[in-house]
Design an enzyme around this catalytic site. Structure first.
Site, PDB file in Angstrom:
ATOM      1  N   ASP A  20      -8.573  -6.316   2.182  1.00  0.00           N
ATOM      2  CA  ASP A  20      -7.552  -6.450   3.222  1.00  0.00           C
ATOM      3  C   ASP A  20      -8.083  -5.788   4.471  1.00  0.00           C
ATOM      4  OD1 ASP A  20      -5.670  -3.829   4.065  1.00  0.00           O
ATOM      5  OD2 ASP A  20      -6.930  -3.546   2.304  1.00  0.00           O
TER       6      ASP A  20
ATOM      7  N   CYS B  74      -7.234 -25.151  15.971  1.00  0.00           N
ATOM      8  CA  CYS B  74      -8.450 -25.913  16.285  1.00  0.00           C
ATOM      9  C   CYS B  74      -8.205 -27.416  16.290  1.00  0.00           C
ATOM     10  CB  CYS B  74      -9.557 -25.557  15.288  1.00  0.00           C
ATOM     11  SG  CYS B  74     -10.172 -23.865  15.501  1.00  0.00           S
TER      12      CYS B  74
ATOM     13  N   CYS C 260      -7.813 -25.630  11.130  1.00  0.00           N
ATOM     14  CA  CYS C 260      -6.534 -24.946  11.298  1.00  0.00           C
ATOM     15  C   CYS C 260      -5.712 -25.624  12.404  1.00  0.00           C
ATOM     16  CB  CYS C 260      -6.744 -23.457  11.611  1.00  0.00           C
ATOM     17  SG  CYS C 260      -7.236 -23.088  13.322  1.00  0.00           S
TER      18      CYS C 260
ATOM     19  N   HIS D  44      -5.802 -18.904  13.827  1.00  0.00           N
ATOM     20  CA  HIS D  44      -7.204 -19.273  13.630  1.00  0.00           C
ATOM     21  C   HIS D  44      -7.967 -18.210  12.846  1.00  0.00           C
ATOM     22  CE1 HIS D  44     -11.307 -20.516  14.087  1.00  0.00           C
ATOM     23  NE2 HIS D  44     -11.571 -19.282  14.494  1.00  0.00           N
TER      24      HIS D  44
ATOM     25  N   CYS E 187     -13.459 -26.035  11.937  1.00  0.00           N
ATOM     26  CA  CYS E 187     -12.221 -25.446  11.415  1.00  0.00           C
ATOM     27  C   CYS E 187     -11.095 -26.474  11.499  1.00  0.00           C
ATOM     28  CB  CYS E 187     -11.855 -24.195  12.217  1.00  0.00           C
ATOM     29  SG  CYS E 187     -10.323 -23.403  11.676  1.00  0.00           S
TER      30      CYS E 187
ATOM     31  N   ASP F  93       0.851  -1.170   0.000  1.00  0.00           N
ATOM     32  CA  ASP F  93       0.000   0.000   0.000  1.00  0.00           C
ATOM     33  C   ASP F  93       0.896   1.232   0.000  1.00  0.00           C
ATOM     34  OD1 ASP F  93      -0.466   1.914   1.945  1.00  0.00           O
ATOM     35  OD2 ASP F  93      -1.842   0.711   3.105  1.00  0.00           O
TER      36      ASP F  93
END
Length: 376
Positions: A271, A314, A311, A340, A309, A89
């Site tokens: 974003d 988790c 991930c 997560h 989830c 950015d």
């Protein structure tokens, strides 16, 4: 470079080809402001959680470690060991949000560093030069992000200046990409639509910047304090004037429901620092709603944060343990919770793409909106 594969209403499913790989859209870019995700995640973690694009910040990297240092280390990709697309950015937002003392002229902005107060000048050419040193995949044009509320007169003056700055950005990028010493000679440029919350200024600005035939078009200056419905209204008004064959990027947004609603209105890129920032404070997004892990009811809860989830967090740790880590101020707690939340966001985008592929996005939107806004 950008191909729309499928549409459902105004929502689009697409692919964006870059020198660092193909981006499946809609996409959420994971924010690593200073070439690092706050919470202790590295490039290998980003790959594991399904990140397609990492976003870093021109202003912060210019101050520390210095864009010339990054250039001498081979550019951002080599510096942080990330081989997929990076968007930088332009630094415009930080100049206006962090610098306490600033003076805007036609040439650019004189301001004081928020770190040590030393004086800095940044204009379109300087922003492009810094981003070229960083060698990101996509560079953002230098713009002025006005505060909300702003008067119509000032918003018009600012949006017109942003268009003039955009021409200078495009010319400077063309020059930089032609140099033998430039690391990424295929660096892309996205322009930024401004105009505060005024429909006529937003539309006029989009009509002006689309004439530059850029690689993509962002909508900036939203999600900065205005009501959510105002943001949606601006999107309804301005997105139809953005080029159909180029990606559209809504900057700094937002909650899961914000993203779903913006996709519904034709946006492709997103974003936001929200998922990582909220995670570090125990505010978690799950398939059943929002969890505050500080809640006492989780003290002896041996279930995962989100049963749906997959991930790392988790799969391996209980709510009880995660709550303990935060209460004990252990860094591991922040890391696991950021993993997560970013996994949730990347999975959300994958689910959105899947719904668009299968022609069921409208049903997906209606089903998920109520769930994702609910506090458990």
């Amino acid at each position: 470079m950008f191909k729309v594969l499928k549409t459902e209403g105004r929502a689009r499913r697409g692919e964006f080809n870059t020198v660092h790989g193909t981006i499946q859209t809609p996409v959420f870019m994971n924010v690593g402001t200073a070439a690092a995700i706050k919470g202790g995640l590295d490039a290998f973690d980003l790959r594991q959680i399904g990140c397609q694009v990492e976003l870093s910040n021109t202003y912060h990297l210019h101050l520390r470690p210095g864009d010339e240092v990054v250039r001498d280390m081979g550019g951002l990709h080599k510096f942080m060991n990330w081989d997929k697309p990076i968007l930088t950015d332009s630094g415009g937002f930080q100049v206006f949000s962090l610098a306490k003392l600033r003076k805007i002229t036609e040439e650019g902005v004189n301001f004081a560093s928020h770190i040590d107060g030393h004086k800095i000048f940044m204009g379109p050419e300087e922003s492009m030069q810094i981003q070229s040193n960083l060698a990101s995949t996509i560079a953002m044009a230098f713009d002025e992000c006005v505060e909300n509320p702003a008067t119509w007169e000032y918003a018009k003056q600012s949006s017109e200046r942003t268009v003039r700055w955009l021409k200078r950005c495009k010319d400077e990028m063309a020059r930089l990409n032609s140099l033998d010493s430039t690391i990424n000679k295929n660096q892309m440029l996205f322009g930024i639509n401004q105009g505060s919350t005024y429909d006529d200024l937003r539309i006029e600005n989009m009509k002006a910047i689309r004439e530059f035939d850029l690689d993509g078009y962002a909508i900036g200056g939203l999600a900065v304090g205005e009501e959510t419905e105002v943001m949606y209204h601006i999107l309804d008004e301005v997105v139809p004037f953005a080029p159909v064959d180029k990606p559209r990027y809504l900057m700094g947004v937002g909650t899961p429901n914000n993203i779903i609603e913006a996709v519904y209105r034709g946006v492709d890129f997103f974003d936001c620092v929200m998922p990582s920032r909220n995670a570090r404070h125990g505010h978690l997004f799950t398939s059943k709603g929002i969890v505050n892990i500080w809640n006492a009811k989780y003290e002896r809860d041996d279930s995962p944060l989100d049963e749906n989830c997959n991930c790392h967090t988790c799969r391996n740790f209980s709510k009880s343990y995660l709550r303990h880590l935060l209460k004990a101020n252990e860094m591991l707690g922040m890391r696991l919770l950021v993993i997560h939340n970013l996994s949730f966001y990347n999975n959300l985008m994958q689910d959105i793409r899947g719904a668009l592929d299968e022609g069921r996005f409208d049903a997906f939107r209606k089903e998920k909106t109520e769930i994702y806004g609910k506090r458990i």
